[in-house]
Write a protein that holds these residues in place. Sequence first.
Motif, PDB file in Angstrom:
ATOM      1  N   GLY A  95      23.102  -5.112  -7.639  1.00 34.84           N
ATOM      2  CA  GLY A  95      22.006  -5.331  -6.693  1.00 34.84           C
ATOM      3  C   GLY A  95      20.763  -4.556  -7.091  1.00 34.84           C
ATOM      4  O   GLY A  95      19.639  -5.087  -7.045  1.00 34.84           O
ATOM      5  N   ARG A  96      20.949  -3.306  -7.490  1.00 35.39           N
ATOM      6  CA  ARG A  96      19.810  -2.505  -7.940  1.00 35.39           C
ATOM      7  C   ARG A  96      19.189  -3.093  -9.214  1.00 35.39           C
ATOM      8  O   ARG A  96      17.967  -3.142  -9.367  1.00 35.39           O
ATOM      9  N   ALA A  97      20.039  -3.540 -10.135  1.00 33.80           N
ATOM     10  CA  ALA A  97      19.531  -4.132 -11.377  1.00 33.80           C
ATOM     11  C   ALA A  97      18.773  -5.428 -11.091  1.00 33.80           C
ATOM     12  O   ALA A  97      17.708  -5.674 -11.683  1.00 33.80           O
ATOM     13  N   ASP A  98      19.280  -6.245 -10.180  1.00 34.19           N
ATOM     14  CA  ASP A  98      18.583  -7.483  -9.821  1.00 34.19           C
ATOM     15  C   ASP A  98      17.229  -7.186  -9.195  1.00 34.19           C
ATOM     16  O   ASP A  98      16.238  -7.875  -9.466  1.00 34.19           O
ATOM     17  N   ALA A  99      17.201  -6.137  -8.348  1.00 37.77           N
ATOM     18  CA  ALA A  99      15.931  -5.774  -7.717  1.00 37.77           C
ATOM     19  C   ALA A  99      14.918  -5.319  -8.765  1.00 37.77           C
ATOM     20  O   ALA A  99      13.739  -5.694  -8.706  1.00 37.77           O
ATOM     21  N   LEU A 100      15.351  -4.516  -9.727  1.00 37.93           N
ATOM     22  CA  LEU A 100      14.442  -4.064 -10.776  1.00 37.93           C
ATOM     23  C   LEU A 100      13.955  -5.232 -11.633  1.00 37.93           C
ATOM     24  O   LEU A 100      12.770  -5.293 -11.992  1.00 37.93           O
ATOM     25  N   GLU A 101      14.826  -6.164 -11.957  1.00 36.32           N
ATOM     26  CA  GLU A 101      14.406  -7.329 -12.745  1.00 36.32           C
ATOM     27  C   GLU A 101      13.415  -8.182 -11.974  1.00 36.32           C
ATOM     28  O   GLU A 101      12.424  -8.665 -12.539  1.00 36.32           O
ATOM     29  N   LEU A 102      13.678  -8.367 -10.694  1.00 35.99           N
ATOM     30  CA  LEU A 102      12.778  -9.185  -9.872  1.00 35.99           C
ATOM     31  C   LEU A 102      11.407  -8.540  -9.775  1.00 35.99           C
ATOM     32  O   LEU A 102      10.378  -9.217  -9.924  1.00 35.99           O
ATOM     33  N   LEU A 103      11.379  -7.243  -9.541  1.00 36.04           N
ATOM     34  CA  LEU A 103      10.090  -6.560  -9.436  1.00 36.04           C
ATOM     35  C   LEU A 103       9.388  -6.454 -10.789  1.00 36.04           C
ATOM     36  O   LEU A 103       8.157  -6.452 -10.848  1.00 36.04           O
ATOM     37  N   ALA A 104      10.157  -6.373 -11.885  1.00 37.31           N
ATOM     38  CA  ALA A 104       9.539  -6.322 -13.212  1.00 37.31           C
ATOM     39  C   ALA A 104       8.853  -7.642 -13.525  1.00 37.31           C
ATOM     40  O   ALA A 104       7.792  -7.661 -14.162  1.00 37.31           O
ATOM     41  N   THR A 113       8.517  -1.427  -1.874  1.00 31.83           N
ATOM     42  CA  THR A 113       8.940  -2.766  -2.279  1.00 31.83           C
ATOM     43  C   THR A 113      10.314  -2.707  -2.946  1.00 31.83           C
ATOM     44  O   THR A 113      11.190  -3.534  -2.673  1.00 31.83           O
ATOM     45  N   LEU A 114      10.492  -1.710  -3.817  1.00 31.76           N
ATOM     46  CA  LEU A 114      11.777  -1.547  -4.488  1.00 31.76           C
ATOM     47  C   LEU A 114      12.885  -1.289  -3.476  1.00 31.76           C
ATOM     48  O   LEU A 114      13.970  -1.867  -3.570  1.00 31.76           O
ATOM     49  N   GLU A 115      12.616  -0.446  -2.493  1.00 30.38           N
ATOM     50  CA  GLU A 115      13.620  -0.137  -1.472  1.00 30.38           C
ATOM     51  C   GLU A 115      13.975  -1.377  -0.653  1.00 30.38           C
ATOM     52  O   GLU A 115      15.140  -1.631  -0.378  1.00 30.38           O
ATOM     53  N   THR A 116      12.987  -2.156  -0.265  1.00 30.62           N
ATOM     54  CA  THR A 116      13.217  -3.353   0.536  1.00 30.62           C
ATOM     55  C   THR A 116      14.011  -4.401  -0.236  1.00 30.62           C
ATOM     56  O   THR A 116      14.989  -4.953   0.276  1.00 30.62           O
ATOM     57  N   VAL A 117      13.610  -4.657  -1.470  1.00 34.69           N
ATOM     58  CA  VAL A 117      14.293  -5.674  -2.282  1.00 34.69           C
ATOM     59  C   VAL A 117      15.706  -5.209  -2.634  1.00 34.69           C
ATOM     60  O   VAL A 117      16.655  -6.000  -2.597  1.00 34.69           O
ATOM     61  N   ALA A 118      15.852  -3.938  -2.965  1.00 37.71           N
ATOM     62  CA  ALA A 118      17.181  -3.423  -3.312  1.00 37.71           C
ATOM     63  C   ALA A 118      18.124  -3.499  -2.119  1.00 37.71           C
ATOM     64  O   ALA A 118      19.300  -3.846  -2.271  1.00 37.71           O
ATOM     65  N   ALA A 119      17.619  -3.202  -0.927  1.00 42.05           N
ATOM     66  CA  ALA A 119      18.463  -3.295   0.272  1.00 42.05           C
ATOM     67  C   ALA A 119      18.838  -4.740   0.562  1.00 42.05           C
ATOM     68  O   ALA A 119      19.960  -5.033   1.008  1.00 42.05           O
ATOM     69  N   ALA A 120      17.931  -5.675   0.297  1.00 39.28           N
ATOM     70  CA  ALA A 120      18.221  -7.089   0.550  1.00 39.28           C
ATOM     71  C   ALA A 120      19.241  -7.634  -0.447  1.00 39.28           C
ATOM     72  O   ALA A 120      20.076  -8.472  -0.096  1.00 39.28           O
ATOM     73  N   LEU A 121      19.191  -7.176  -1.683  1.00 42.14           N
ATOM     74  CA  LEU A 121      20.099  -7.675  -2.703  1.00 42.14           C
ATOM     75  C   LEU A 121      21.388  -6.863  -2.825  1.00 42.14           C
ATOM     76  O   LEU A 121      22.267  -7.209  -3.599  1.00 42.14           O
ATOM     77  N   SER A 122      21.474  -5.814  -2.064  1.00 41.21           N
ATOM     78  CA  SER A 122      22.635  -4.939  -2.149  1.00 41.21           C
ATOM     79  C   SER A 122      23.854  -5.563  -1.479  1.00 41.21           C
ATOM     80  O   SER A 122      23.747  -6.264  -0.482  1.00 41.21           O
ATOM     81  N   ALA A 123      25.013  -5.267  -2.041  1.00 40.84           N
ATOM     82  CA  ALA A 123      26.276  -5.757  -1.470  1.00 40.84           C
ATOM     83  C   ALA A 123      27.008  -4.635  -0.742  1.00 40.84           C
ATOM     84  O   ALA A 123      28.220  -4.697  -0.573  1.00 40.84           O
ATOM     85  N   ASP A 124      26.285  -3.634  -0.295  1.00 35.81           N
ATOM     86  CA  ASP A 124      26.908  -2.499   0.379  1.00 35.81           C
ATOM     87  C   ASP A 124      27.571  -2.901   1.685  1.00 35.81           C
ATOM     88  O   ASP A 124      28.574  -2.322   2.084  1.00 35.81           O
ATOM     89  N   ARG A 125      27.024  -3.871   2.352  1.00 35.13           N
ATOM     90  CA  ARG A 125      27.513  -4.244   3.670  1.00 35.13           C
ATOM     91  C   ARG A 125      28.590  -5.334   3.625  1.00 35.13           C
ATOM     92  O   ARG A 125      29.032  -5.800   4.643  1.00 35.13           O
ATOM     93  N   VAL A 126      28.967  -5.732   2.439  1.00 38.79           N
ATOM     94  CA  VAL A 126      30.023  -6.735   2.304  1.00 38.79           C
ATOM     95  C   VAL A 126      31.356  -6.040   2.517  1.00 38.79           C
ATOM     96  O   VAL A 126      31.662  -5.049   1.859  1.00 38.79           O
ATOM     97  N   GLU A 127      32.137  -6.560   3.440  1.00 38.49           N
ATOM     98  CA  GLU A 127      33.414  -5.956   3.784  1.00 38.49           C
ATOM     99  C   GLU A 127      34.434  -6.236   2.688  1.00 38.49           C
ATOM    100  O   GLU A 127      34.693  -7.382   2.350  1.00 38.49           O
TER     101      GLU A 127
END
Length: 150
Positions: A95-104, A113-127
């Motif tokens: 998720g963090r790598a995807d956020a960095l690629e998207l912002l790059a 922006t990095l925090e918002t995109v990383a939180a949206a793409l993160s799988a932390d909340r997946v059970e």
Amino acid sequence: MQQRRQSFLDFMAACRGGNIAPAQDGKGADTFAEDIDNVTLACVQGWREGLEADEGTWWHTLAQQVPPGILLLFLLATLGVLYRYNLRLAGFHHGRADALELLAQRGAFHAETLETVAAALSADRVEMGRAARAPADQAIDMARAIMARK
């Protein structure tokens, strides 16, 4: 069964000595027959005791087979927990790598922006627990969370 029979015959031949013969003078033939019968009986009893020692009792077999089974279940449970943990960790980093690629690609490297995109793409909340819901339900929840942040 044939192998066991041949093993028994080999055992009996070795037990009897193979070259026992009655006396040549003819005396003591009855004694010789009794001796052979006693040797045969002792050999058969020794064979049976050997088989019983090899087979063991039901409790002995149970005591040998159950502990490795319990250990195997414990190790499988531990590996399952480690597998779920590694999946969560890999999802976090992807998720963090995807956020960095998207912002790059967009050229917008701001911390907010990095925090918002990383939180949206993160799988932390997946059970990832044992009572995990279906992937479709989790995708719907992720979509709702993304829509709520806009």
